[in-house]
Motif scaffolding. Structure first.
Motif, PDB file in Angstrom:
ATOM      1  N   CYS A 240       5.757  -0.637  -0.612  1.00  0.00           N
ATOM      2  CA  CYS A 240       5.594   0.044   0.672  1.00  0.00           C
ATOM      3  C   CYS A 240       6.522   1.250   0.745  1.00  0.00           C
ATOM      4  CB  CYS A 240       5.911  -0.905   1.823  1.00  0.00           C
ATOM      5  SG  CYS A 240       4.925  -2.412   1.830  1.00  0.00           S
ATOM      6  N   LYS A 255       1.074   0.947  -0.128  1.00  0.00           N
ATOM      7  CA  LYS A 255       0.943   0.980   1.323  1.00  0.00           C
ATOM      8  C   LYS A 255       1.971   1.938   1.913  1.00  0.00           C
ATOM      9  CE  LYS A 255       0.864  -2.260   5.278  1.00  0.00           C
ATOM     10  NZ  LYS A 255      -0.584  -2.134   5.604  1.00  0.00           N
ATOM     11  N   ILE A 257       4.053   2.691   5.384  1.00  0.00           N
ATOM     12  CA  ILE A 257       4.429   2.041   6.630  1.00  0.00           C
ATOM     13  C   ILE A 257       5.204   3.034   7.501  1.00  0.00           C
ATOM     14  CG2 ILE A 257       4.475  -0.233   5.547  1.00  0.00           C
ATOM     15  CD1 ILE A 257       7.545  -0.056   5.504  1.00  0.00           C
ATOM     16  N   TYR A 268       7.073  -4.385   9.389  1.00  0.00           N
ATOM     17  CA  TYR A 268       6.222  -4.947   8.326  1.00  0.00           C
ATOM     18  C   TYR A 268       6.613  -6.407   8.069  1.00  0.00           C
ATOM     19  CZ  TYR A 268       4.090  -5.818   3.806  1.00  0.00           C
ATOM     20  OH  TYR A 268       3.365  -6.366   2.791  1.00  0.00           O
TER      21      TYR A 268
END
Length: 274
Positions: A240, A255, A257, A268
């Protein structure tokens, strides 16, 4: 249910721009650790520096510092495993960085098990001057008179702080000259660049994988913003990048965030634990 290890970078990721943790992040991570969620951090900072910024949270797992060079325990309040250079490597590095290191940086070494950050008495780069000023009360900082004295003790890390144009020409030369790791990236809090040299395989990636194995975890989820986090991203099951991360880091992530100012990591983790 898969047993998951969560590992977060600090500066630019868990820490806000003023180098603090928000109360939301502190409360959230404290609560999740109490519930048995496996959370730790991996940072380029020394353990002492990282502990001063994160001691509101009782991290129970080993923490990864100095980009994987040092494993430490916040429970025991001490370093528990340190990688260091071999003597032939020190000789080579001394020749490579001599003339630049005295002006721009310092050497982290251990004397009878105690860490010392040694810098030369010299006219320093603006970045190094700033570092010395910020650490003026740090009893682990030590000034010496010559280059040989910089490399006393058991050397584990070399740091140089200057402009991109001043350090970039040295980067490839260092990479090509020996069997060690390098990290070169912009500082989170200034326009300075940091060129760091540390022992081979002493990386965030290696350290997180070792911790994952020791804890018998099935999955590894990591969080970061800087180039030194990419190796960790490459070995994780999920990576992330915070919204404020460098573009290269975002491309390497699975990902994106919310950013470090918006408690992206804590949010998260909270959602993942539900």
């Amino acid at each position: 249910m898969a047993r998951t290890l969560f590992v977060t970078d600090l500066d630019g990721t868990l820490l806000r721009g003023d180098r603090t943790l928000s109360q939301f992040t502190v409360r959230t991570i404290r609560s999740l650790i109490e519930r048995g969620i496996l959370i730790t951090y991996a940072t380029a900072r020394t353990f002492q520096s990282a502990f001063e910024l994160t001691n509101q949270i009782d991290f129970r797992l080993p923490v990864i510092t100095r980009n994987g060079t040092v494993i430490a325990s916040q429970v025991l309040k001490k370093e528990i495993r340190v990688h260091s250079f071999e003597t032939p490597q020190i000789r080579s590095l001394k020749n490579l960085v001599s003339g630049t290191l005295e002006r721009t940086g310092f050497v982290t070494a251990y004397f009878d098990g105690k860490m010392q950050k040694t810098f030369a008495r010299h006219e320093h780069s603006s970045g190094m001057r700033r570092y010395i000023e910020e650490h003026s009360r740090d009893n682990q900082m030590s000034e010496v008179s010559d280059t040989d004295a910089l490399f006393g003790g058991t050397v584990s890390y070399i740091t140089m702080i200057d402009s991109h144009s001043a350090l970039r020409p040295l980067l490839q030369k260092i990479k090509d000259a020996g069997d060690w790791e390098c990290n070169f990236q912009k500082d989170n809090y200034s326009d300075d660049f940091w060129l760091e040299i540390f022992p081979k395989n002493a990386t965030k990636a290696k350290a997180t994988l070792e911790l994952k194995a020791e804890l018998e975890c099935d999955r590894l989820v990591v969080f970061g913003d800087g180039l030194n986090d990419i190796s960790m991203f490459a070995v994780a099951d999920e990576s992330c990048a915070v919204a404020n991360a460098e573009e290269e880091v975002k491309r390497a992530a699975t990902k994106i965030i919310p950013g470090n100012e918006d408690d992206g990591v804590a949010k998260y983790l909270l959602e993942a634990a539900e």
